[in-house]
Design a protein around this motif. Structure first.
Motif, short mmCIF file in Angstrom:
data_model
loop_
_atom_site.label_atom_id
_atom_site.label_comp_id
_atom_site.label_asym_id
_atom_site.label_seq_id
_atom_site.Cartn_x
_atom_site.Cartn_y
_atom_site.Cartn_z
N LEU A 147 0.82 -1.22 0.00
CA LEU A 147 0.00 0.00 0.00
C LEU A 147 0.85 1.26 0.00
O LEU A 147 0.38 2.34 -0.40
CB LEU A 147 -0.93 0.00 1.22
N ASP A 148 2.10 1.15 0.43
CA ASP A 148 2.98 2.32 0.48
C ASP A 148 3.23 2.91 -0.91
O ASP A 148 3.59 4.08 -1.03
CB ASP A 148 4.31 1.94 1.14
N GLY A 149 3.03 2.10 -1.95
CA GLY A 149 3.20 2.62 -3.30
C GLY A 149 1.96 3.29 -3.86
O GLY A 149 2.03 4.02 -4.85
N VAL A 150 0.81 3.07 -3.20
CA VAL A 150 -0.46 3.56 -3.74
C VAL A 150 -0.55 5.08 -3.68
O VAL A 150 -1.01 5.72 -4.63
CB VAL A 150 -1.65 2.92 -2.99
N ASP A 151 -0.11 5.68 -2.56
CA ASP A 151 -0.24 7.14 -2.44
C ASP A 151 0.55 7.87 -3.53
O ASP A 151 0.07 8.83 -4.12
CB ASP A 151 0.18 7.63 -1.05
N GLY A 152 1.76 7.38 -3.82
CA GLY A 152 2.55 8.00 -4.87
C GLY A 152 1.95 7.81 -6.25
O GLY A 152 1.96 8.72 -7.08
N GLU A 153 1.41 6.61 -6.50
CA GLU A 153 0.78 6.34 -7.80
C GLU A 153 -0.44 7.23 -8.01
O GLU A 153 -0.62 7.80 -9.08
CB GLU A 153 0.37 4.86 -7.87
N ILE A 154 -1.26 7.36 -6.97
CA ILE A 154 -2.45 8.21 -7.06
C ILE A 154 -2.05 9.67 -7.23
O ILE A 154 -2.65 10.41 -8.02
CB ILE A 154 -3.35 8.03 -5.82
N ALA A 155 -1.02 10.08 -6.50
CA ALA A 155 -0.57 11.48 -6.60
C ALA A 155 -0.10 11.80 -8.01
O ALA A 155 -0.43 12.86 -8.57
CB ALA A 155 0.56 11.72 -5.60
N ARG A 156 0.70 10.92 -8.61
CA ARG A 156 1.20 11.17 -9.96
C ARG A 156 0.10 11.04 -11.00
O ARG A 156 0.04 11.83 -11.95
CB ARG A 156 2.35 10.20 -10.26
N ALA A 157 -0.81 10.07 -10.83
CA ALA A 157 -1.89 9.87 -11.80
C ALA A 157 -2.89 11.01 -11.78
O ALA A 157 -3.45 11.38 -12.82
CB ALA A 157 -2.60 8.55 -11.52
N SER A 158 -3.13 11.60 -10.61
CA SER A 158 -4.09 12.70 -10.49
C SER A 158 -3.41 14.06 -10.48
O SER A 158 -4.06 15.08 -10.23
CB SER A 158 -4.91 12.53 -9.21
N MET A 159 -2.10 14.07 -10.73
CA MET A 159 -1.30 15.31 -10.77
C MET A 159 -1.42 16.09 -9.47
O MET A 159 -1.58 17.30 -9.45
CB MET A 159 -1.71 16.18 -11.97
#
Length: 306
Positions: A147-159
């Motif tokens: 789950l630690d990778g999810v916040d970064g992925e969401i941040a980059r995907a949603s700018m």
């Protein structure tokens, strides 16, 4: 600038994305065509207004017409938002395969900061579960790593990326790692010698990330971008957590701390050596450039003095 565009072109060298910025001049062109013909097609308006074109070669885009297209686009955006160079072996081959699927489902419903808090709380919970069940604690610890990778992925995907978000996430990760390993040692280790080994492992785990952050502070750049070999050094957080889960499931806690003590500190030594090697190479290249420049200056002076 394009001469014309439309669906009936026999020859074309580009495809429009369907995104248009319509300035007042565009509407003036449309009014003129309407007054002449009574109707106006977009291709005619664009041609008459000489609409400027911005090429998006190399950038991700896709045409959205149906709800299925939205789902596909969301999945592709998340998959292309992976951090990349800083990932360890486990993240590349296991964690990301799971986290990207989670991010695809959550990207429109939660914020990166919310995921960061949830991941932190799950990590602390995994540490506390050591008092009840070490194997279960190891599994929860690995889940928190995914789950630690999810916040970064969401941040980059949603700018919605921010320096502060990455900064806080890094700090919270250190708290989770320290709490888990410390409680694990408290629950399973009694001998003083093994406590020394456990403390060495805990300290080394914290120093792995500290050594890379120190490079960024000293040199102003990401060590994984500057030194490509760093990507292949074992001992990153995702790899350590996965090993921790395996050893917790096997009940080999002393062996885990011994391995972490060696692995983390060897990685730090290797990091320092790679930075020194890069520094020496850069210095040699600098000296060569200065000597070459001096040679040309002397040659020019000799030529001018003739």
């Amino acid at each position: 600038m394009r001469k014309t565009f439309g669906k009936h072109l026999k020859e074309f060298d580009a495809i429009d994305t369907g995104f248009f910025v319509l300035t007042p001049e565009i509407f003036n062109a449309a009014d003129e065509i309407l007054s002449e013909k009574g109707k106006a097609e977009l291709s005619e308006i664009v041609k008459k207004a000489k609409l400027k074109v911005t090429f998006v070669n190399g950038f991700f885009w896709m045409d959205i017409d149906t709800p299925e297209d939205i789902k596909k686009a969301r999945k592709l955006i998340v998959q292309t938002s992976i951090k990349g160079k800083g990932d360890g072996f486990i993240s590349r081959h296991l964690n990301r395969k799971i986290s990207t699927r989670i991010s695809t489902l959550l990207v429109d419903h939660v914020t990166p900061n919310q995921i960061t808090v949830v991941t932190f709380l799950l990590g602390i919970l995994s540490a506390l579960v050591n008092f009840i069940s070490v194997p279960l604690a190891g599994i929860l610890y690995q889940i928190s790593s995914i789950l630690d990778g999810v916040d970064g992925e969401i941040a980059r995907a949603s700018m919605k990326t921010s320096r502060f978000g990455g900064y806080v996430d890094s700090i919270l990760d250190r708290y989770v790692d320290f709490a888990f390993l410390l409680i694990l040692a408290y629950v399973t280790i009694k001998e003083p010698l093994w406590w020394v080994i456990a403390v060495t492992a805990i300290f080394g785990s914290a120093m792995v990330s500290y050594s890379t952050e120190c490079y960024k502070a000293a040199y102003g750049s990401d060590i994984y971008k500057e030194i490509s070999t760093m990507r292949y050094l074992i001992g990153k957080r995702d790899e350590r957590i996965f090993l921790t889960m395996l050893f917790c499931l096997a009940g080999q806690i002393k062996a885990l701390f011994a391995l972490l003590a060696v692995l983390t500190n060897l990685r730090i030594a290797a990091t320092v050596w790679l930075v020194w090697k890069k520094e020496s190479t850069d210095l040699k290249n600098y000296d060569f450039s200065i000597n070459t420049l001096s040679h040309y200056v002397l040659s020019a002076n000799e030529y001018l003095s003739r």
